[in-house]
Each structure stands twice: as C-alpha cells, then as structure tokens.
Design a protein around this motif. Structure first.
Motif, mmCIF file in Angstrom:
data_model
loop_
_atom_site.group_PDB
_atom_site.id
_atom_site.type_symbol
_atom_site.label_atom_id
_atom_site.label_comp_id
_atom_site.label_asym_id
_atom_site.label_seq_id
_atom_site.Cartn_x
_atom_site.Cartn_y
_atom_site.Cartn_z
ATOM 1 N N ALA A 1 13.693 -0.780 1.470
ATOM 2 C CA ALA A 1 13.373 -0.557 2.888
ATOM 3 C C ALA A 1 12.645 -1.750 3.485
ATOM 4 N N ALA A 2 11.772 -2.373 2.688
ATOM 5 C CA ALA A 2 11.016 -3.536 3.172
ATOM 6 C C ALA A 2 11.851 -4.814 3.101
ATOM 7 N N GLY A 3 12.947 -4.775 2.356
ATOM 8 C CA GLY A 3 13.779 -5.963 2.205
ATOM 9 C C GLY A 3 13.183 -6.978 1.254
ATOM 10 N N SER A 4 12.204 -6.545 0.449
ATOM 11 C CA SER A 4 11.522 -7.466 -0.454
ATOM 12 C C SER A 4 10.698 -6.677 -1.464
ATOM 13 N N ASP A 5 10.402 -7.322 -2.599
ATOM 14 C CA ASP A 5 9.454 -6.726 -3.531
ATOM 15 C C ASP A 5 8.150 -7.532 -3.554
ATOM 16 N N GLN A 6 8.038 -8.494 -2.637
ATOM 17 C CA GLN A 6 6.824 -9.297 -2.535
ATOM 18 C C GLN A 6 5.693 -8.452 -1.945
ATOM 19 N N PRO A 7 4.568 -8.367 -2.634
ATOM 20 C CA PRO A 7 3.491 -7.463 -2.202
ATOM 21 C C PRO A 7 3.078 -7.608 -0.741
ATOM 22 N N ARG A 8 2.936 -8.821 -0.248
ATOM 23 C CA ARG A 8 2.486 -9.007 1.142
ATOM 24 C C ARG A 8 3.531 -8.505 2.139
ATOM 25 N N ILE A 9 4.808 -8.778 1.860
ATOM 26 C CA ILE A 9 5.877 -8.336 2.752
ATOM 27 C C ILE A 9 5.975 -6.811 2.743
ATOM 28 N N VAL A 10 5.883 -6.212 1.551
ATOM 29 C CA VAL A 10 5.927 -4.747 1.444
ATOM 30 C C VAL A 10 4.742 -4.142 2.188
ATOM 31 N N ALA A 11 3.556 -4.684 1.988
ATOM 32 C CA ALA A 11 2.365 -4.165 2.669
ATOM 33 C C ALA A 11 2.508 -4.270 4.181
ATOM 34 N N ASP A 12 3.014 -5.390 4.668
ATOM 35 C CA ASP A 12 3.205 -5.550 6.112
ATOM 36 C C ASP A 12 4.197 -4.532 6.658
ATOM 37 N N ALA A 13 5.282 -4.307 5.927
ATOM 38 C CA ALA A 13 6.282 -3.327 6.358
ATOM 39 C C ALA A 13 5.680 -1.922 6.375
ATOM 40 N N LEU A 14 4.952 -1.569 5.316
ATOM 41 C CA LEU A 14 4.351 -0.240 5.258
ATOM 42 C C LEU A 14 3.306 -0.053 6.351
ATOM 43 N N ARG A 15 2.539 -1.093 6.591
ATOM 44 C CA ARG A 15 1.506 -1.014 7.637
ATOM 45 C C ARG A 15 2.141 -0.761 9.000
ATOM 46 N N SER A 16 3.214 -1.466 9.304
ATOM 47 C CA SER A 16 3.816 -1.321 10.626
ATOM 48 C C SER A 16 4.608 -0.021 10.761
ATOM 49 N N TRP A 17 5.209 0.462 9.687
ATOM 50 C CA TRP A 17 5.991 1.698 9.771
ATOM 51 C C TRP A 17 5.132 2.948 9.637
ATOM 52 N N LEU A 18 4.197 2.938 8.696
ATOM 53 C CA LEU A 18 3.499 4.173 8.335
ATOM 54 C C LEU A 18 2.141 4.355 8.993
ATOM 55 N N GLU A 19 1.464 3.246 9.267
ATOM 56 C CA GLU A 19 0.156 3.309 9.921
ATOM 57 C C GLU A 19 -0.799 4.271 9.232
ATOM 58 N N GLY A 20 -0.745 4.307 7.913
ATOM 59 C CA GLY A 20 -1.624 5.194 7.157
ATOM 60 C C GLY A 20 -1.723 4.742 5.712
ATOM 61 N N PRO A 21 -2.509 5.460 4.900
ATOM 62 C CA PRO A 21 -2.828 5.019 3.547
ATOM 63 C C PRO A 21 -1.686 5.181 2.543
ATOM 64 N N VAL A 22 -1.549 4.141 1.711
ATOM 65 C CA VAL A 22 -0.538 4.117 0.655
ATOM 66 C C VAL A 22 -1.175 3.514 -0.598
ATOM 67 N N LEU A 23 -0.943 4.163 -1.726
ATOM 68 C CA LEU A 23 -1.402 3.678 -3.030
ATOM 69 C C LEU A 23 -0.198 3.255 -3.855
ATOM 70 N N ARG A 24 -0.461 2.433 -4.871
ATOM 71 C CA ARG A 24 0.623 2.075 -5.795
ATOM 72 C C ARG A 24 0.106 2.105 -7.219
ATOM 73 N N ASP A 25 0.904 2.700 -8.084
ATOM 74 C CA ASP A 25 0.646 2.718 -9.513
ATOM 75 C C ASP A 25 1.081 1.359 -10.055
ATOM 76 N N LEU A 26 0.160 0.607 -10.628
ATOM 77 C CA LEU A 26 0.434 -0.761 -11.075
ATOM 78 C C LEU A 26 0.653 -0.892 -12.576
ATOM 79 N N ARG A 27 0.825 0.230 -13.260
ATOM 80 C CA ARG A 27 0.973 0.131 -14.715
ATOM 81 C C ARG A 27 2.284 -0.515 -15.142
ATOM 82 N N SER A 28 3.252 -0.604 -14.230
ATOM 83 C CA SER A 28 4.491 -1.334 -14.519
ATOM 84 C C SER A 28 5.036 -1.883 -13.206
#
Length: 154
Positions: free
Chosen positions: A53-80
């Motif tokens: 959906a973000a068109g990328s797996d780069q953390p900054r690009i994903v975060a920017d996409a989520l921020r603009s679409w969702l406007e709310g809190p998102v967590l990520r499991d970083l174990r893999s």
C-alpha cells in the motif's frame, strides 16, 4: 517526560485494570502487555500488505504513508522483517476487513511512548489520549494494495 507524553502514557497504562503494572513493565522491560478491548483494539496487518500500500518497505516512506492515511497510532513487531503492523482502533469501531482484529481476552505488547524498544516500535505514536485510527481510513489504504500489485506484475 513532557506533559503530553505523560498523559498519553497514563491513558495507555489505564488500559490495564491495574495501571501500576504497565508502568512497572515499562520501567523493567520497556514494553508492557496491555489488555485490548478496554481502551483500544488492534488490527493486525501483515507487513507485505502495508508495504504494498505504501509502495515501499523503507521505514520512513511507510511511516509517512501511514501518517497521512491513518492519522493515528500504529505499532510494529520488529522481531523479524515480516513483523506485522498493529493499527490501534476504538473498541466500538466497526471493522469488516480480512485482517484480524484483536480485542477482549488478547494482550498487545506496547512500548512506552517516547522509548523505542528492540521488539516493538511505534511507527506512529499516539499523540493525544484516545485519538485512534479510523478503520475506514485503514480499509481505504488497504484497498489500494491489490490494484498496485496488479500494476507491478505487468
């Protein structure tokens, strides 16, 4: 800790019937297992789906996409590298998407706001107590993934 971060942390801790437990877990481990269904629920979204959906797996690009679409809190499991994202929504919010909704009788590992951990990280931190993601925005974002994948296969 600034007042806003403190208020948000307290709001999250209050998800636990014994908020002192959350604070103790944050002090000791940096992450607290908080019960869902009281203050918030979570929609577990596979990383590949949000990355598409973000068109990328780069953390900054994903975060920017989520921020603009969702406007709310998102967590990520970083174990893999395939660790899922958890989109926080209100317990009474309607969710009809194929992604799993986690609610009552489920616990989510939540890092203390402002304190990243190695296991779970805020992608979008909760900015104001109770301001959660609108599931309609999440549905709209995820609706873009299949068309984008189809275009990428051509």
């Amino acid at each position: 800790m600034d007042a806003t971060l403190g208020a948000v942390s307290q709001w999250l801790a209050d998800a636990d019937p014994r908020p002192a437990n959350a604070w103790a877990e944050w002090e000791k481990h940096g992450i607290a297992l908080l019960p869902l269904g009281r203050r918030f629920d979570a929609v577990r979204v596979p990383a590949a789906r949000l990355h598409a959906a973000a068109g990328s797996d780069q953390p900054r690009i994903v975060a920017d996409a989520l921020r603009s679409w969702l406007e709310g809190p998102v967590l990520r499991d970083l174990r893999s590298s395939l660790g899922p994202y958890y989109v926080l929504i209100a317990p009474d919010a309607e969710w009809s998407g194929p992604e799993e909704r986690l609610s009552t009788n489920t616990y989510l590992g939540v890092p203390r706001p402002g304190h990243p951990t190695m296991l779970t990280r805020w992608i979008i931190e909760l900015q104001t107590s109770g301001r959660l993601c609108d599931p309609r925005h999440l549905r709209a974002l995820l609706a873009t993934t299949d068309p984008l994948r189809a275009v990428g296969r051509r």
